[in-house]
Design a protein around this motif. Sequence first.
Motif, PDB file in Angstrom:
ATOM      1  N   SER A 173     -17.204  20.872  45.745  1.00  0.00           N
ATOM      2  CA  SER A 173     -17.143  19.411  45.663  1.00  0.00           C
ATOM      3  C   SER A 173     -15.941  18.946  44.845  1.00  0.00           C
ATOM      4  CB  SER A 173     -18.434  18.850  45.065  1.00  0.00           C
ATOM      5  OG  SER A 173     -18.612  19.286  43.725  1.00  0.00           O
ATOM      6  N   THR A 204     -25.028  21.189  43.435  1.00  0.00           N
ATOM      7  CA  THR A 204     -25.377  22.407  44.175  1.00  0.00           C
ATOM      8  C   THR A 204     -24.127  23.149  44.612  1.00  0.00           C
ATOM      9  OG1 THR A 204     -27.409  21.369  44.983  1.00  0.00           O
ATOM     10  CG2 THR A 204     -26.652  23.317  46.159  1.00  0.00           C
ATOM     11  N   ASN A 205     -23.066  22.403  44.901  1.00  0.00           N
ATOM     12  CA  ASN A 205     -21.791  22.971  45.374  1.00  0.00           C
ATOM     13  C   ASN A 205     -20.671  22.500  44.450  1.00  0.00           C
ATOM     14  OD1 ASN A 205     -22.866  23.897  48.196  1.00  0.00           O
ATOM     15  ND2 ASN A 205     -23.455  21.744  48.034  1.00  0.00           N
ATOM     16  N   SER A 221     -23.769  13.081  45.532  1.00  0.00           N
ATOM     17  CA  SER A 221     -23.114  13.720  46.664  1.00  0.00           C
ATOM     18  C   SER A 221     -21.789  13.043  46.947  1.00  0.00           C
ATOM     19  CB  SER A 221     -24.001  13.686  47.916  1.00  0.00           C
ATOM     20  OG  SER A 221     -24.270  12.366  48.318  1.00  0.00           O
ATOM     21  N   GLY A 248     -21.482  13.519  51.475  1.00  0.00           N
ATOM     22  CA  GLY A 248     -22.621  14.301  51.923  1.00  0.00           C
ATOM     23  C   GLY A 248     -22.765  15.669  51.286  1.00  0.00           C
ATOM     24  N   LEU A 249     -21.829  16.051  50.423  1.00  0.00           N
ATOM     25  CA  LEU A 249     -21.863  17.358  49.762  1.00  0.00           C
ATOM     26  C   LEU A 249     -22.446  17.200  48.359  1.00  0.00           C
ATOM     27  CD1 LEU A 249     -20.972  20.392  49.935  1.00  0.00           C
ATOM     28  CD2 LEU A 249     -18.808  19.658  48.921  1.00  0.00           C
ATOM     29  N   ASP A 250     -23.585  17.856  48.097  1.00  0.00           N
ATOM     30  CA  ASP A 250     -24.222  17.749  46.792  1.00  0.00           C
ATOM     31  C   ASP A 250     -23.323  18.347  45.707  1.00  0.00           C
ATOM     32  OD1 ASP A 250     -26.059  18.958  44.527  1.00  0.00           O
ATOM     33  OD2 ASP A 250     -27.206  17.347  45.483  1.00  0.00           O
ATOM     34  N   VAL A 251     -22.979  17.518  44.731  1.00  0.00           N
ATOM     35  CA  VAL A 251     -22.011  17.940  43.710  1.00  0.00           C
ATOM     36  C   VAL A 251     -22.536  19.091  42.871  1.00  0.00           C
ATOM     37  CG1 VAL A 251     -20.830  17.215  41.597  1.00  0.00           C
ATOM     38  CG2 VAL A 251     -20.820  15.714  43.607  1.00  0.00           C
ATOM     39  N   ILE A 271     -17.504  18.692  54.146  1.00  0.00           N
ATOM     40  CA  ILE A 271     -17.814  17.315  53.823  1.00  0.00           C
ATOM     41  C   ILE A 271     -17.992  16.524  55.104  1.00  0.00           C
ATOM     42  CG2 ILE A 271     -16.534  17.418  51.668  1.00  0.00           C
ATOM     43  CD1 ILE A 271     -14.370  15.718  53.015  1.00  0.00           C
ATOM     44  N   THR A 299     -29.414  12.974  41.686  1.00  0.00           N
ATOM     45  CA  THR A 299     -28.501  13.707  42.569  1.00  0.00           C
ATOM     46  C   THR A 299     -27.214  12.917  42.764  1.00  0.00           C
ATOM     47  OG1 THR A 299     -29.456  12.696  44.566  1.00  0.00           O
ATOM     48  CG2 THR A 299     -30.396  14.803  43.825  1.00  0.00           C
TER      49      THR A 299
END
Length: 257
Positions: A81, A76-77, A68, A71-74, A4, A66
Amino acid sequence: MPNIKVSSPALEISGLTKRFGEKLAVNSVDLVVPSGSFFGLVGPNGAGKTTTLSMATGLLRPDAGTVSVHGLDVWTNLVESKRHIGVLSDGVRLFDRLTGLQLVTYAGLLSGMERSVVAERAADLLDLFDLEAASGTLVVDYSAGMTKKIALACALIHAPQVLVLDEPFESVDPVSGANIRNILHGFVESGGTVIVSSHAMDLVQRMCDHVAVIADGRVLASGTTDDVRGDSSLEDRFVELVGGRRHGKGPEWLRIS
């Protein structure tokens, strides 16, 4: 494993959309929650608050857009996350046939923590929320205030960076509410971010430094609490944005004299 970015917004939502059949519950919502803020999300019933927060925390998949966290895409990760988010969802049933200690321990173990760490943190949280005496009591026998506090303890045990709380003060007595607010303010002062959905405008105005008003699945205003409310109270500004205030005194038969 993704990392993150603590310097980035705690939560950033772009074009978030969700339909339930013909109903457009969330309509291309854009929202930025600054890191270290106490953020209030307010809106009438059916405005899309809970749906938005459910998508933002990985509980409900969006149709578009989207999300995040630092900065971490929820989406996608998703698993990673969720390690950084603590969630208290309104109306979600707890495993209330467990004792308070068992429930908090279970939440910690589900997060993948070592049992020894879970035991230490569970004891700290029960002490923090003044639930030590009720640690061996089944959660089904807790009062509304105690239930909110044990659910918040479950949301905190994995030491998240962002807390997302849907109606955390509903059905809570004033003493429990004051204690919860003190704990949340301490969390923010230590660098965490709190996002609260609530109908209590006066409470949000006193408690939150940022606020967003949402209605019909759209964000009508967002920014610092002072900027959003302007020269009026947050409640008056909310009614002005949302509309629907009735000024009539009611039918004649309701008047005593």
